[in-house]
Design a protein around this motif. Structure first.
Motif, PDB file in Angstrom:
ATOM      1  N   PHE A 290       0.856  -1.190   0.000  1.00  0.00           N
ATOM      2  CA  PHE A 290       0.000   0.000   0.000  1.00  0.00           C
ATOM      3  C   PHE A 290       0.894   1.243   0.000  1.00  0.00           C
ATOM      4  O   PHE A 290       1.786   1.379   0.851  1.00  0.00           O
ATOM      5  CB  PHE A 290      -0.910   0.006   1.223  1.00  0.00           C
ATOM      6  N   VAL A 291       0.633   2.106  -0.940  1.00  0.00           N
ATOM      7  CA  VAL A 291       1.472   3.293  -1.099  1.00  0.00           C
ATOM      8  C   VAL A 291       0.597   4.546  -1.164  1.00  0.00           C
ATOM      9  O   VAL A 291      -0.555   4.501  -1.619  1.00  0.00           O
ATOM     10  CB  VAL A 291       2.335   3.200  -2.374  1.00  0.00           C
ATOM     11  N   VAL A 292       1.147   5.632  -0.701  1.00  0.00           N
ATOM     12  CA  VAL A 292       0.453   6.921  -0.745  1.00  0.00           C
ATOM     13  C   VAL A 292       0.638   7.532  -2.134  1.00  0.00           C
ATOM     14  O   VAL A 292       1.488   7.074  -2.906  1.00  0.00           O
ATOM     15  CB  VAL A 292       1.005   7.866   0.343  1.00  0.00           C
ATOM     16  N   PRO A 293      -0.149   8.558  -2.473  1.00  0.00           N
ATOM     17  CA  PRO A 293      -0.006   9.184  -3.797  1.00  0.00           C
ATOM     18  C   PRO A 293       1.417   9.678  -4.051  1.00  0.00           C
ATOM     19  O   PRO A 293       2.122  10.118  -3.134  1.00  0.00           O
ATOM     20  CB  PRO A 293      -0.992  10.353  -3.731  1.00  0.00           C
ATOM     21  N   ASP A 294       1.822   9.548  -5.283  1.00  0.00           N
ATOM     22  CA  ASP A 294       3.145   9.980  -5.744  1.00  0.00           C
ATOM     23  C   ASP A 294       4.279   9.222  -5.056  1.00  0.00           C
ATOM     24  O   ASP A 294       5.379   9.756  -4.887  1.00  0.00           O
ATOM     25  CB  ASP A 294       3.333  11.489  -5.523  1.00  0.00           C
TER      26      ASP A 294
ATOM     27  N   PHE B  57      -4.734   1.638   7.932  1.00  0.00           N
ATOM     28  CA  PHE B  57      -5.573   1.342   6.768  1.00  0.00           C
ATOM     29  C   PHE B  57      -5.428  -0.129   6.363  1.00  0.00           C
ATOM     30  O   PHE B  57      -6.421  -0.818   6.114  1.00  0.00           O
ATOM     31  CB  PHE B  57      -5.178   2.257   5.609  1.00  0.00           C
ATOM     32  N   VAL B  58      -4.201  -0.608   6.299  1.00  0.00           N
ATOM     33  CA  VAL B  58      -3.963  -2.005   5.922  1.00  0.00           C
ATOM     34  C   VAL B  58      -4.580  -2.951   6.950  1.00  0.00           C
ATOM     35  O   VAL B  58      -5.126  -4.001   6.594  1.00  0.00           O
ATOM     36  CB  VAL B  58      -2.456  -2.276   5.772  1.00  0.00           C
ATOM     37  N   GLY B  59      -4.492  -2.593   8.229  1.00  0.00           N
ATOM     38  CA  GLY B  59      -5.093  -3.428   9.266  1.00  0.00           C
ATOM     39  C   GLY B  59      -6.592  -3.570   9.090  1.00  0.00           C
ATOM     40  O   GLY B  59      -7.166  -4.643   9.331  1.00  0.00           O
ATOM     41  N   ALA B  60      -7.254  -2.493   8.654  1.00  0.00           N
ATOM     42  CA  ALA B  60      -8.697  -2.553   8.412  1.00  0.00           C
ATOM     43  C   ALA B  60      -9.013  -3.467   7.239  1.00  0.00           C
ATOM     44  O   ALA B  60      -9.986  -4.242   7.268  1.00  0.00           O
ATOM     45  CB  ALA B  60      -9.235  -1.144   8.172  1.00  0.00           C
ATOM     46  N   ILE B  61      -8.195  -3.405   6.182  1.00  0.00           N
ATOM     47  CA  ILE B  61      -8.398  -4.285   5.024  1.00  0.00           C
ATOM     48  C   ILE B  61      -8.185  -5.744   5.419  1.00  0.00           C
ATOM     49  O   ILE B  61      -8.956  -6.630   5.029  1.00  0.00           O
ATOM     50  CB  ILE B  61      -7.451  -3.895   3.872  1.00  0.00           C
ATOM     51  N   GLU B  62      -7.153  -6.004   6.202  1.00  0.00           N
ATOM     52  CA  GLU B  62      -6.871  -7.379   6.652  1.00  0.00           C
ATOM     53  C   GLU B  62      -8.046  -7.931   7.452  1.00  0.00           C
ATOM     54  O   GLU B  62      -8.455  -9.092   7.258  1.00  0.00           O
ATOM     55  CB  GLU B  62      -5.606  -7.396   7.507  1.00  0.00           C
ATOM     56  N   GLN B  63      -8.572  -7.134   8.364  1.00  0.00           N
ATOM     57  CA  GLN B  63      -9.681  -7.598   9.192  1.00  0.00           C
ATOM     58  C   GLN B  63     -10.927  -7.866   8.357  1.00  0.00           C
ATOM     59  O   GLN B  63     -11.648  -8.850   8.589  1.00  0.00           O
ATOM     60  CB  GLN B  63      -9.997  -6.553  10.267  1.00  0.00           C
TER      61      GLN B  63
ATOM     62  N   ARG C  23     -10.210  -8.710  -4.646  1.00  0.00           N
ATOM     63  CA  ARG C  23     -11.024  -8.282  -3.507  1.00  0.00           C
ATOM     64  C   ARG C  23     -10.306  -7.212  -2.688  1.00  0.00           C
ATOM     65  O   ARG C  23     -10.920  -6.271  -2.186  1.00  0.00           O
ATOM     66  CB  ARG C  23     -11.358  -9.486  -2.618  1.00  0.00           C
ATOM     67  N   ILE C  24      -8.989  -7.361  -2.542  1.00  0.00           N
ATOM     68  CA  ILE C  24      -8.217  -6.343  -1.828  1.00  0.00           C
ATOM     69  C   ILE C  24      -8.325  -5.001  -2.541  1.00  0.00           C
ATOM     70  O   ILE C  24      -8.514  -3.945  -1.909  1.00  0.00           O
ATOM     71  CB  ILE C  24      -6.743  -6.784  -1.701  1.00  0.00           C
ATOM     72  N   ASP C  25      -8.240  -5.020  -3.864  1.00  0.00           N
ATOM     73  CA  ASP C  25      -8.354  -3.779  -4.632  1.00  0.00           C
ATOM     74  C   ASP C  25      -9.740  -3.159  -4.471  1.00  0.00           C
ATOM     75  O   ASP C  25      -9.874  -1.931  -4.350  1.00  0.00           O
ATOM     76  CB  ASP C  25      -8.072  -4.052  -6.109  1.00  0.00           C
ATOM     77  N   VAL C  26     -10.770  -4.002  -4.462  1.00  0.00           N
ATOM     78  CA  VAL C  26     -12.135  -3.490  -4.323  1.00  0.00           C
ATOM     79  C   VAL C  26     -12.344  -2.880  -2.940  1.00  0.00           C
ATOM     80  O   VAL C  26     -12.923  -1.789  -2.807  1.00  0.00           O
ATOM     81  CB  VAL C  26     -13.161  -4.615  -4.586  1.00  0.00           C
ATOM     82  N   LEU C  27     -11.878  -3.568  -1.904  1.00  0.00           N
ATOM     83  CA  LEU C  27     -12.018  -3.043  -0.541  1.00  0.00           C
ATOM     84  C   LEU C  27     -11.243  -1.733  -0.384  1.00  0.00           C
ATOM     85  O   LEU C  27     -11.712  -0.793   0.285  1.00  0.00           O
ATOM     86  CB  LEU C  27     -11.519  -4.072   0.468  1.00  0.00           C
ATOM     87  N   THR C  28     -10.074  -1.680  -0.980  1.00  0.00           N
ATOM     88  CA  THR C  28      -9.263  -0.463  -0.905  1.00  0.00           C
ATOM     89  C   THR C  28      -9.978   0.707  -1.574  1.00  0.00           C
ATOM     90  O   THR C  28      -9.997   1.833  -1.048  1.00  0.00           O
ATOM     91  CB  THR C  28      -7.897  -0.691  -1.568  1.00  0.00           C
TER      92      THR C  28
END
Length: 241
Positions: A46-50, A68-74, A142-147
Motif C-alpha cells: 500500500f502506497v500513498v499518492p506519488d 488502513f492495511v489493518g482494516a483491510i486485513e480484518q 477483492r483487496i483492490d475493491v475493498l481499498t
C-alpha cells in the motif's frame, strides 16, 4: 522360531502376507498423492499518492498506512484473527495443503508482534494449480475493491493505491523429493514385512489349535481298540481249552 521356520510359515500363510502388503500399498499411494501441494504467494504493498512500492516507507505516513492495511486485513478475514506465521514460513510448511492466508507480515517473535511495513502477504495452497491461481487472483481483486470502497469519497490526489510484488505470481509444486519417497517406501516395506510375519505366525498358530472335525459316531477322532476277526477268536478259544 528360526529363519527357516518363519519362511515356511510365510509360504504356508501367503494370503496373509499379500493382504498386509496390499493395505500398505494403498496407504503409500494415498500418502504420496496427498504429500504435496501447489502454492503461490505475493505481496500487496500500500502506497500513498506519488510514491512507489519499492523503497523505504515514509515514517510520517507509516502509521496511517498501517491502520488502513489493518482494516483491510480484518475485513478480508471476516473479522477473524489470522495465524501469524513468519514471513519466510511457507503456507504448506505450516500444515495447510488447501487454503489461503491474507495477513500483515509479522517480523517480530511469537510473544511480541511487529508490523513495520504496510503490506499484505497473500498465500494460497491447493491440490490443483489452476484453482490456486484463480483463488490468488480473486483475493487480489477483492483487496483492490475493498481499498477503493474505503476511499470512494476522497479526492483522487489523496487515494492510497496498491501494487503487487511481484506483479505476476507463479504457481509451484512443493512436496517430498524422489529420495524422500524412496526412503519412505523402504521404511514402509520393512514395517510391512514385520507386520506380515507377525500376522502370519498368529494365523498359523490359531489354525493349529483349531478342533478336529467330529466323526459320525460322535467321537472327536479318538483311537478305537483294534478289532479281531471271528477266525482269530475261535483259534484263541481252542488254545485256552
Amino acid at each position: 522360531m528360526t529363519a527357516a521356520g518363519l519362511l515356511r510359515v510365510l509360504l504356508r500363510r501367503w494370503y496373509v502376507v499379500v493382504a498386509v502388503f496390499a493395505v500398505l500399498g494403498v496407504t503409500f499411494v494415498t500418502l504420496d498423492e496427498a504429500g504435496g501441494a501447489y502454492v503461490s504467494q505475493t505481496k500487496v504493498v500500500f502506497v500513498v499518492p506519488d510514491a512507489a512500492a519499492v523503497g523505504v516507507f515514509d515514517d510520517r505516513q507509516r502509521d496511517t498506512l498501517l491502520e488502513f492495511v489493518g482494516a483491510i486485513e480484518q475485513e478480508i478475514n471476516d473479522g477473524k484473527l489470522p495465524d501469524r506465521l513468519s514471513p519466510d514460513a511457507p503456507l504448506f510448511g505450516a500444515g495447510v495443503s488447501e487454503g489461503y492466508q491474507v495477513v500483515i507480515p509479522n517480523t517480530g517473535g511469537q510473544w511480541e508482534y511487529s508490523f513495520p511495513d504496510p503490506v499484505l502477504s497473500v498465500r494460497v495452497a491447493g491440490q490443483d494449480p489452476d484453482r490456486v491461481r484463480e483463488t490468488l487472483n480473486t483475493l487480489l481483486d477483492r483487496i483492490d475493491v475493498l481499498t477503493a470502497d474505503r476511499q470512494s469519497t476522497l479526492d483522487p490526489r489523496d487515494v492510497i493505491s496498491t501494487e503487487r510484488v511481484p506483479a505476476e505470481a507463479t504457481v509451484s509444486h512443493v512436496g517430498g523429493s524422489r529420495r524422500t519417497q524412496a526412503r519412505a517406501l523402504l521404511v514402509l516395506g520393512l514395517v510391512g514385512l514385520g507386520v506380515a510375519a507377525t500376522a502370519a505366525t498368529l494365523v498359523d498358530r490359531l489354525a493349529g489349535r483349531a478342533p478336529r472335525p467330529r466323526r459320525q459316531d460322535g467321537t472327536a477322532g479318538q483311537t478305537l481298540p483294534p478289532t479281531t476277526s471271528p477266525g482269530t477268536t475261535a483259534q484263541q478259544t481252542e488254545r485256552v481249552t
